[in-house]
Design an enzyme around this catalytic site. Structure first.
Site, short mmCIF file in Angstrom:
data_model
loop_
_atom_site.label_atom_id
_atom_site.label_comp_id
_atom_site.label_asym_id
_atom_site.label_seq_id
_atom_site.Cartn_x
_atom_site.Cartn_y
_atom_site.Cartn_z
N CYS A 2 20.11 34.89 0.93
CA CYS A 2 18.79 34.46 1.37
C CYS A 2 18.76 32.94 1.52
CB CYS A 2 17.67 34.86 0.44
SG CYS A 2 17.63 36.62 0.08
N ARG A 27 23.44 32.73 4.96
CA ARG A 27 23.09 33.23 3.63
C ARG A 27 22.46 34.62 3.66
NH1 ARG A 27 22.95 28.96 -0.13
NH2 ARG A 27 21.83 30.34 -1.52
N TRP A 73 18.68 38.52 2.72
CA TRP A 73 19.76 39.47 2.46
C TRP A 73 19.20 40.39 1.39
CZ3 TRP A 73 22.72 41.16 -1.66
CH2 TRP A 73 23.87 41.88 -1.32
N ASN A 99 14.60 33.18 -3.46
CA ASN A 99 16.02 33.51 -3.42
C ASN A 99 16.45 33.80 -4.85
OD1 ASN A 99 18.71 33.68 -2.86
ND2 ASN A 99 19.02 31.49 -2.55
N GLY A 100 17.12 34.94 -5.08
CA GLY A 100 17.54 35.29 -6.44
C GLY A 100 17.04 36.68 -6.79
N GLU A 466 44.61 39.69 0.97
CA GLU A 466 43.66 38.84 1.70
C GLU A 466 43.56 39.28 3.16
OE1 GLU A 466 41.34 36.97 1.01
OE2 GLU A 466 41.00 35.74 2.78
N LYS A 470 40.12 40.60 5.14
CA LYS A 470 39.59 40.02 6.37
C LYS A 470 39.27 41.11 7.39
CE LYS A 470 38.69 36.90 5.25
NZ LYS A 470 38.87 36.13 4.08
N GLU A 473 36.15 43.15 6.36
CA GLU A 473 34.81 42.54 6.44
C GLU A 473 34.38 42.19 7.84
OE1 GLU A 473 35.99 38.17 4.55
OE2 GLU A 473 34.03 38.98 4.17
N HIS A 489 55.12 55.88 -4.79
CA HIS A 489 54.49 56.50 -5.96
C HIS A 489 53.17 57.19 -5.59
CE1 HIS A 489 57.49 54.85 -8.61
NE2 HIS A 489 57.32 53.67 -8.02
N LYS A 584 27.16 35.11 3.01
CA LYS A 584 28.21 34.15 2.66
C LYS A 584 28.27 33.88 1.16
CE LYS A 584 31.24 30.93 3.76
NZ LYS A 584 32.57 31.51 4.02
O1 M6R Z 1 31.76 31.30 -2.58
P1 M6R Z 1 32.83 32.09 -3.27
O2 M6R Z 1 34.20 31.64 -2.92
O3 M6R Z 1 32.64 32.17 -4.76
O4 M6R Z 1 32.66 33.56 -2.71
C1 M6R Z 1 33.44 34.62 -3.22
C2 M6R Z 1 33.43 35.80 -2.29
O5 M6R Z 1 32.14 36.29 -2.14
C3 M6R Z 1 34.00 35.45 -0.91
O6 M6R Z 1 35.28 34.93 -1.00
C4 M6R Z 1 34.04 36.70 0.00
O7 M6R Z 1 34.95 37.63 -0.49
C5 M6R Z 1 34.38 36.25 1.42
N1 M6R Z 1 33.36 36.69 2.33
C6 M6R Z 1 35.68 36.75 1.90
O8 M6R Z 1 35.98 36.32 3.19
#
Ligand code: M6R
Length: 589
Positions: A2, A27, A73, A99-100, A466, A470, A473, A489, A584
């Site tokens: 948010c 956000r 969000w 926000n929160g 990683e 990617k 997401e 396994h 984000k």
């Molecule tokens: O701001 P942060 O690095 O603490 O965020 C952690 C995760 O939410 C963040 O890395 C998330 O997995 C990304 N969207 C991945 O691309």
């Protein structure tokens, strides 16, 4: 999670306020709204979907003097106009953006005489303000004694449309002034072009803006003196320029970001404080993060163990906070990795480590973040603002900082002068050396495949984790990551004709092992794509990294995979900057 903007001043259009809100779209983007003064009352406009939908509903350019706006969000209540902020109390006296998470909102709801206007936790606070007959900043602060949880709240009152009321606990909030006009925002990014300086709120702080002045208070209504903070120049980077998406821009910015990382570490000698005397105090280093930052943590732990011989591990923050923290003590150094520095789970993990007397380092891209403020030491990540939800340049810069940190400790322990800055300069010059056209073809080949698998061993396995994140997401592909030795396994049962297997084979000591595991999958019909530093392999679909230093591979092998995920996303018609259901910065547990 948010975004919030508040405005109080002599008059601006709602388009101006919404243009500031747009900078916070990273956000959250499932609905947005704005409340503003109109004919001595509070009026509002709300829309489901991203902020462009709200913009379409604001047609006239009339000026408003007081406004609060929000991009959401969803946490409590699905995205809908009803659940969209700002939320008002029943008579419309109070209108708030939040926000929160209000943790005791059910309890508040039960105390209220009037039902709230939405399914959200936020409405209960708007209603509570009205039912407690809050009028002044003192009344406002008093009401927060009944509110538990995380909140950045900006509120307006229909009987005082020349005032803004602000509360902050565990969710970021900032305010800037320019010639008697005020902007409040959940990220200083909103102040670019408005003010050069801003104030930052700490937990349990409140503020009241009236008559062109702001006053800050603690929870006991003691007035606080605050220092102005200078706005960082790098906020100017928050435009797409010639790029269609931030994700692509941020992938392409990696060489520059790495150069900035090297320059900062060289010019400020930020590692100097981690000297021999410092490191001898610890027998264990624990890295903690979430998502991509957790993957960086895994790489950090491997770097430390290999280069310093100190025991190290990586933990997912949301798991760590519910574990018995047996290793959290004064002999453990904790390194918390976070792009935003506002991730709720990571912040909670830091609190636990501190309660156990451990020393805490924040490795973060946001030096004004809560994580940076609460840490004993900060290791800066110099990626510049990262707007796309998928982390790309911040991840690579995190790895570069972790690499330099581990090498520096190794220099201290062995009393030598290895020049690790040069290594990162090499990464900077090579990171985009992949063949974009080839990746494009691979993207075509895998885009409709439902279950690709990414494999590797050791550092290569972390790249596999990683890369698969990617693809999940930004392209909604159910990618799996597996240590290559684990395939036989169980996982091999899932291999079918055409299953894409993306193989990371860059480490000399394990390359053959990983390739053998891949062969077993290919023999059962899998379609292999290989990322390697051995150009002599003679396979189809080979992505070769022409660098001979295994420690640098985690940085170099991920860039083509970021680009692959971007391409698949585009081919599937997805906006990679705003993938569904994500935001984000995850500021709620
Ligand atoms: O701001 P942060 O690095 O603490 O965020 C952690 C995760 O939410 C963040 O890395 C998330 O997995 C990304 N969207 C991945 O691309």
């Amino acid at each position: 999670m948010c975004g919030i903007v508040g405005y109080l001043g002599k008059g601006r259009t709602r388009q101006f306020v919404v243009s500031r809100l747009k900078k916070l779209e990273y956000r959250g983007y499932d609905s947005s709204g704005i409340a503003f003064n109109k004919d001595d009352k509070i009026d509002n406009v709300k829309a489901v979907g991203n902020i462009a939908n709200l913009e379409n509903l604001i047609t006239d350019e009339n000026e408003v003097q007081c406004a609060i706006a929000h991009t959401r969000w969803a946490t409590h209540g699905k995205p809908s106009v009803k659940n969209c902020h700002p939320h008002s109390s029943q008579s419309g006296v109070w209108s708030i953006v939040h926000n929160g998470i209000i943790e005791n909102y059910q309890e508040i709801k039960e105390k209220l005489k009037t039902p709230t206007d939405s399914d959200t936790d936020t409405s209960t606070v708007a209603e509570l303000l009205e039912e407690r007959n809050a009028k002044t900043i003192g009344d406002f602060v008093e009401v927060f004694k009944e509110v538990q949880g995380s909140y950045a709240i900006v509120a307006m009152n229909s009987n005082a449309l020349d005032e803004l009321f602000i509360a902050k606990n565990r969710s970021p909030l900032y305010v800037a002034e320019n010639k008697g006009e005020y902007l409040v925002a959940s990220d200083p990014i909103c102040f670019v072009g408005f003010a050069k300086y801003y104030y930052s709120f700490n937990n349990y702080e409140y503020a009241h803006i009236k008559n062109g002045k702001i006053k800050f208070f603690d929870a006991y209504m003691n007035e606080l003196k605050k220092e102005l903070v200078e706005l960082d120049d790098c906020f100017e980077e928050t435009q797409k320029f010639e790029y269609e998406h931030f994700m692509l821009k941020e992938i392409m910015e990696q060489p520059e970001a790495l150069k900035r990382q090297v320059k900062t570490y060289r010019d400020t000698n930020v590692l100097a404080k981690f000297n021999k005397e410092f490191i001898e105090k610890f027998d264990y280093i624990s890295f903690i993060g979430c998502g991509t930052a957790y993957h960086a943590s895994m790489v950090g732990a491997r770097y430390i163990e290999r280069l310093t011989g100190i025991r190290a591990s990586a933990e997912i923050a949301s798991e760590f906070i519910y574990k018995e923290p047996v290793f959290a003590n004064e002999k453990t150094l904790f390194v918390f990795v976070s792009q935003s520095g506002e991730t709720a789970d990571t912040l909670m993990a830091m609190n636990i480590a501190k309660e156990h007397g451990a020393t805490c380092v924040a490795l973060t891209n946001v030096l004004y973040s809560s994580l940076a403020k609460q840490a004993d030491y900060v290791l800066p990540v110099c990626a510049g603002p990262e707007i796309a939800v998928a982390s790309t340049k911040a991840y690579v810069c995190q790895l570069s900082a972790l690499y330099m940190f581990a090498r520096h400790l190794n220099n201290q322990i062995e009393d030598k002068q290895y020049n690790y800055l040069k290594d990162i300069e090499l990464v900077s010059s090579k990171i985009l050396d992949f063949d974009q056209e080839k990746i494009n073809h691979i993207a075509d080949a895998i885009k409709d495949e439902m279950n690709p698998i990414f494999i590797g061993k050791d550092l290569d396995y972390i790249a596999a984790c990683e890369a698969s994140l990617k693809l999940k997401e930004v392209a909604y592909v159910n990618a799996t990551n597996y240590p290559s030795g684990e395939l036989k396994h169980g996982f091999l049962a899932l291999i079918e004709d055409g299953t894409p297997i993306i193989v990371f084979a860059t480490e000399d000591k394990v390359r053959t092992k990983t390739l053998n595991a891949a062969h077993e999958a290919v023999s059962r019909g899998a379609f292999q794509i290989t990322i390697t530093n051995d150009g002599g392999l003679g396979y189809d679909n080979l992505i070769v990294i022409d660098v001979d230093n295994e420690y640098l591979m985690p940085m170099l092998e991920i860039a083509p995979m970021q680009y692959l995920a971007y391409e698949v996303s585009i081919k599937k018609g997805i906006n990679p900057d705003q993938p569904r259901n994500l935001a984000k910065s995850v500021t709620v547990e």
